[in-house]
Each structure stands twice: as structure tokens, then as C-alpha cells.
Design a protein around this motif. Structure first.
Motif, PDB file in Angstrom:
ATOM      1  N   LYS A 187       0.836  -1.205   0.000  1.00 19.44           N
ATOM      2  CA  LYS A 187       0.000   0.000   0.000  1.00 19.44           C
ATOM      3  C   LYS A 187       0.868   1.250   0.000  1.00 19.44           C
ATOM      4  O   LYS A 187       1.825   1.353   0.767  1.00 19.44           O
ATOM      5  N   ILE A 188       0.476   2.194  -0.844  1.00 16.35           N
ATOM      6  CA  ILE A 188       1.122   3.498  -0.865  1.00 16.35           C
ATOM      7  C   ILE A 188       0.043   4.553  -0.658  1.00 16.35           C
ATOM      8  O   ILE A 188      -0.972   4.558  -1.352  1.00 16.35           O
TER       9      ILE A 188
ATOM     10  N   ASN B 148      -0.780   0.817 -11.867  1.00 15.83           N
ATOM     11  CA  ASN B 148      -0.276   0.007 -12.986  1.00 15.83           C
ATOM     12  C   ASN B 148       0.984  -0.763 -12.613  1.00 15.83           C
ATOM     13  O   ASN B 148       1.300  -1.768 -13.247  1.00 15.83           O
ATOM     14  N   ALA B 149       1.683  -0.306 -11.594  1.00  9.19           N
ATOM     15  CA  ALA B 149       2.863  -1.022 -11.108  1.00  9.19           C
ATOM     16  C   ALA B 149       2.489  -2.079 -10.063  1.00  9.19           C
ATOM     17  O   ALA B 149       3.365  -2.758  -9.535  1.00  9.19           O
ATOM     18  N   GLY B 150       1.192  -2.192  -9.756  1.00  9.40           N
ATOM     19  CA  GLY B 150       0.733  -3.252  -8.864  1.00  9.40           C
ATOM     20  C   GLY B 150       0.520  -2.851  -7.417  1.00  9.40           C
ATOM     21  O   GLY B 150       0.329  -3.725  -6.566  1.00  9.40           O
ATOM     22  N   TYR B 151       0.532  -1.569  -7.116  1.00 13.28           N
ATOM     23  CA  TYR B 151       0.335  -1.114  -5.734  1.00 13.28           C
ATOM     24  C   TYR B 151      -1.129  -0.785  -5.478  1.00 13.28           C
ATOM     25  O   TYR B 151      -1.850  -0.347  -6.375  1.00 13.28           O
TER      26      TYR B 151
ATOM     27  N   GLN C  42      -1.796   1.939   7.859  1.00 15.57           N
ATOM     28  CA  GLN C  42      -0.388   1.553   7.951  1.00 15.57           C
ATOM     29  C   GLN C  42       0.213   1.241   6.566  1.00 15.57           C
ATOM     30  O   GLN C  42       0.649   0.115   6.295  1.00 15.57           O
ATOM     31  N   PRO C  43       0.270   2.239   5.689  1.00 16.64           N
ATOM     32  CA  PRO C  43       0.824   1.993   4.354  1.00 16.64           C
ATOM     33  C   PRO C  43       2.315   1.688   4.421  1.00 16.64           C
ATOM     34  O   PRO C  43       2.992   1.984   5.402  1.00 16.64           O
ATOM     35  N   ASP C  44       2.812   1.098   3.343  1.00 12.34           N
ATOM     36  CA  ASP C  44       4.244   0.792   3.252  1.00 12.34           C
ATOM     37  C   ASP C  44       5.065   2.034   2.932  1.00 12.34           C
ATOM     38  O   ASP C  44       6.264   2.080   3.233  1.00 12.34           O
TER      39      ASP C  44
ATOM     40  N   GLU D  42      -4.893  10.539   9.270  1.00 14.34           N
ATOM     41  CA  GLU D  42      -5.877   9.531   9.697  1.00 14.34           C
ATOM     42  C   GLU D  42      -5.677   8.221   8.946  1.00 14.34           C
ATOM     43  O   GLU D  42      -5.686   7.143   9.550  1.00 14.34           O
ATOM     44  N   LEU D  43      -5.535   8.312   7.616  1.00 18.55           N
ATOM     45  CA  LEU D  43      -5.349   7.099   6.810  1.00 18.55           C
ATOM     46  C   LEU D  43      -4.038   6.387   7.147  1.00 18.55           C
ATOM     47  O   LEU D  43      -3.989   5.161   7.185  1.00 18.55           O
TER      48      LEU D  43
END
Length: 100
Positions: free
Chosen positions: A3-4, A23-26, A45-47, A39-40
Motif C-alpha cells: 500500500k502506498i 499500474n505497477a501493482g500497488y 499503515q501503508p508501506d 488519519e489514513l
């Protein structure tokens, strides 16, 4: 799936970043202001976070400081995004806690 989180108030920039990353799969999480982005980040907890420096209200550098002070989000790498770079901005960005 990694996740980004993209925190960007410009609609065109958000569309471009989302398109390229998806398109890169994220999996792309989107926020148009710092408050929602914080908040997000806590909830999802994105990478990685791509942080616009110039946001309405709380700017990207202030938001980065908040995230780096929070034990739940301090380990998330944050990359600053800006089109307006002035002398000394890299130092300000890195001092705020961005990783690049």
C-alpha cells in the motif's frame, strides 16, 4: 499487496500518481489534505507515503512531523513531492523527517 498513501491536493497530480502506482501493482490510498492523510496513515499503515509539500491548511512538512512523532507511524517512509523547489528546501524536507 503493498500500500502506498498519496497525500496530494492537486487533482491532476493525484490522477497521475495513482495511475502509475496502480499500474505497477500497488494499492493506492488517497488523501487530498494532511488531516485525512494522517488519519489514513494511522488506520491503514501503508508501506510508503508520497507527501505533497504544499497542502491547504496543515502543510506536508507539518504532517510529516506529526507522523514521525507518532509511534504508530514513525517507521513509515515518507517521500516529499513538490514542483516548487527553492534553495534550502531539501534540507527543510529532510529535517521535517522525510526519507527523500
Amino acid at each position: 499487496m503493498r500500500k502506498i498513501l498519496v497525500i496530494e491536493d492537486n487533482e491532476s497530480n493525484m490522477k497521475l500518481a495513482s495511475f502509475l502506482l496502480e499500474n505497477a501493482g500497488y494499492l493506492v490510498l488517497k488523501a487530498t489534505d494532511a488531516e485525512l492523510g494522517i488519519e489514513l496513515a494511522i488506520k491503514e499503515q501503508p508501506d510508503l507515503i508520497l507527501m505533497d509539500v504544499q497542502l491547504p491548511g496543515v502543510d506536508g512538512l507539518q504532517a510529516t512531523r506529526v507522523l514521525k512523532e507518532n509511534p504508530l507511524t514513525k517507521q513509515i517512509h515518507i517521500i516529499a513531492m513538490t514542483a516548487l523547489v527553492m534553495a534550502g528546501d531539501r534540507e527543510k524536507i529532510m529535517d521535517a523527517g522525510c526519507n527523500g
